[in-house]
Design a protein around this motif. Structure first.
Motif, PDB file in Angstrom:
ATOM      1  N   VAL A  57       0.852  -1.188   0.000  1.00 23.74           N
ATOM      2  CA  VAL A  57       0.000   0.000   0.000  1.00 23.74           C
ATOM      3  C   VAL A  57       0.892   1.243   0.000  1.00 23.74           C
ATOM      4  O   VAL A  57       1.701   1.423   0.916  1.00 23.74           O
ATOM      5  N   PRO A  58       0.760   2.101  -1.016  1.00 17.93           N
ATOM      6  CA  PRO A  58       1.598   3.300  -1.053  1.00 17.93           C
ATOM      7  C   PRO A  58       1.173   4.308   0.008  1.00 17.93           C
ATOM      8  O   PRO A  58       0.012   4.311   0.446  1.00 17.93           O
ATOM      9  N   ASP A  59       2.108   5.150   0.414  1.00 15.91           N
ATOM     10  CA  ASP A  59       1.724   6.211   1.344  1.00 15.91           C
ATOM     11  C   ASP A  59       0.857   7.224   0.589  1.00 15.91           C
ATOM     12  O   ASP A  59       0.770   7.195  -0.636  1.00 15.91           O
ATOM     13  N   GLU A  60       0.216   8.111   1.320  1.00 14.63           N
ATOM     14  CA  GLU A  60      -0.753   9.029   0.703  1.00 14.63           C
ATOM     15  C   GLU A  60      -0.131   9.917  -0.367  1.00 14.63           C
ATOM     16  O   GLU A  60      -0.732  10.144  -1.418  1.00 14.63           O
ATOM     17  N   CYS A  61       1.066  10.420  -0.116  1.00 12.01           N
ATOM     18  CA  CYS A  61       1.720  11.303  -1.082  1.00 12.01           C
ATOM     19  C   CYS A  61       1.992  10.558  -2.391  1.00 12.01           C
ATOM     20  O   CYS A  61       1.706  11.065  -3.475  1.00 12.01           O
ATOM     21  N   ARG A  62       2.525   9.361  -2.287  1.00 15.40           N
ATOM     22  CA  ARG A  62       2.817   8.565  -3.487  1.00 15.40           C
ATOM     23  C   ARG A  62       1.528   8.213  -4.231  1.00 15.40           C
ATOM     24  O   ARG A  62       1.480   8.240  -5.457  1.00 15.40           O
ATOM     25  N   GLU A  63       0.494   7.893  -3.493  1.00 13.06           N
ATOM     26  CA  GLU A  63      -0.797   7.564  -4.106  1.00 13.06           C
ATOM     27  C   GLU A  63      -1.358   8.767  -4.876  1.00 13.06           C
ATOM     28  O   GLU A  63      -1.867   8.624  -5.998  1.00 13.06           O
ATOM     29  N   GLN A  64      -1.248   9.954  -4.298  1.00 20.06           N
ATOM     30  CA  GLN A  64      -1.745  11.151  -4.969  1.00 20.06           C
ATOM     31  C   GLN A  64      -0.934  11.476  -6.214  1.00 20.06           C
ATOM     32  O   GLN A  64      -1.500  11.835  -7.252  1.00 20.06           O
ATOM     33  N   LEU A  65       0.384  11.315  -6.144  1.00 22.70           N
ATOM     34  CA  LEU A  65       1.224  11.538  -7.325  1.00 22.70           C
ATOM     35  C   LEU A  65       0.895  10.541  -8.432  1.00 22.70           C
ATOM     36  O   LEU A  65       0.814  10.898  -9.605  1.00 22.70           O
ATOM     37  N   ARG A  66       0.691   9.285  -8.049  1.00 24.52           N
ATOM     38  CA  ARG A  66       0.336   8.261  -9.034  1.00 24.52           C
ATOM     39  C   ARG A  66      -0.975   8.616  -9.728  1.00 24.52           C
ATOM     40  O   ARG A  66      -1.084   8.529 -10.953  1.00 24.52           O
ATOM     41  N   SER A  67      -1.963   9.058  -8.959  1.00 24.46           N
ATOM     42  CA  SER A  67      -3.245   9.456  -9.546  1.00 24.46           C
ATOM     43  C   SER A  67      -3.087  10.655 -10.479  1.00 24.46           C
ATOM     44  O   SER A  67      -3.688  10.695 -11.549  1.00 24.46           O
TER      45      SER A  67
END
Length: 172
Positions: free
Chosen positions: A123-133
């Motif tokens: 599970v990616p951290d929130e920052c990485r998840e937002q960048l991926r999106s």
């Protein structure tokens, strides 16, 4: 003889998460538990567990899907052990392979969690998840823009309109 409890009781929660509702199956280390539906809110599940399973070590798991990792982050914030699992990694016996309902999925997840056969995805951290999106949306927009330009050129070609040489490229 004086007996003492040496291990804390354990609660295993399998959740089939959807946008409008969650199907939840709660099983303890001593019982198979019960299944119920609830609104999709981690706080409500926390209140339910606090009311009915005080003092239990809680483990939760749910299938990866469109609802993301918000529930996992809430559960971890409550001090619960929590997993997001790949749906293909959940073992299904004979009849379970052909019958798929939310209730059965929640029970299977709880059973596999209880038996220790589940492993979570990364599970990616929130920052990485937002960048991926953000990057995925950008790629979608670039693809859409390229397609629209192609449609415009096809329409001009259809009507016999010649495109000036300086505009007949990918960067207009």
């Amino acid at each position: 003889m004086n007996t003492q409890i040496t291990a804390s009781p354990k609660l295993f929660i399998g959740i089939d998460i959807h946008k409008r509702s969650w199907k939840v199956h709660c099983a303890t280390d001593l019982s198979s538990g019960k299944t119920f539906s609830m609104l999709p809110d981690a706080e409500l599940l926390y209140e339910y567990v606090a009311k009915h399973y005080t003092g239990y070590e809680v483990s939760t798991a749910y299938e990866a899907g469109c609802c993301g990792y918000r529930a996992l982050r809430c559960f971890v914030g409550y001090g619960w052990r929590s997993l997001v699992v790949n749906p293909a990694d959940i073992f299904r016996r004979g009849k379970e392979r052909h019958t798929k309902t939310d209730r059965i999925d929640a029970q299977l997840i709880a059973r596999e969690l209880k038996d220790g056969r589940l492993s979570g995805i990364c599970v990616p951290d929130e920052c990485r998840e937002q960048l991926r999106s953000l990057f995925r949306r950008r790629n979608d927009l670039v693809k859409d823009m390229r397609q629209i330009k192609s449609y415009i050129k096809m329409q001009l070609l259809y009507y016999g309109i010649r495109i000036p040489q300086e505009f007949d490229n990918d960067h207009w």
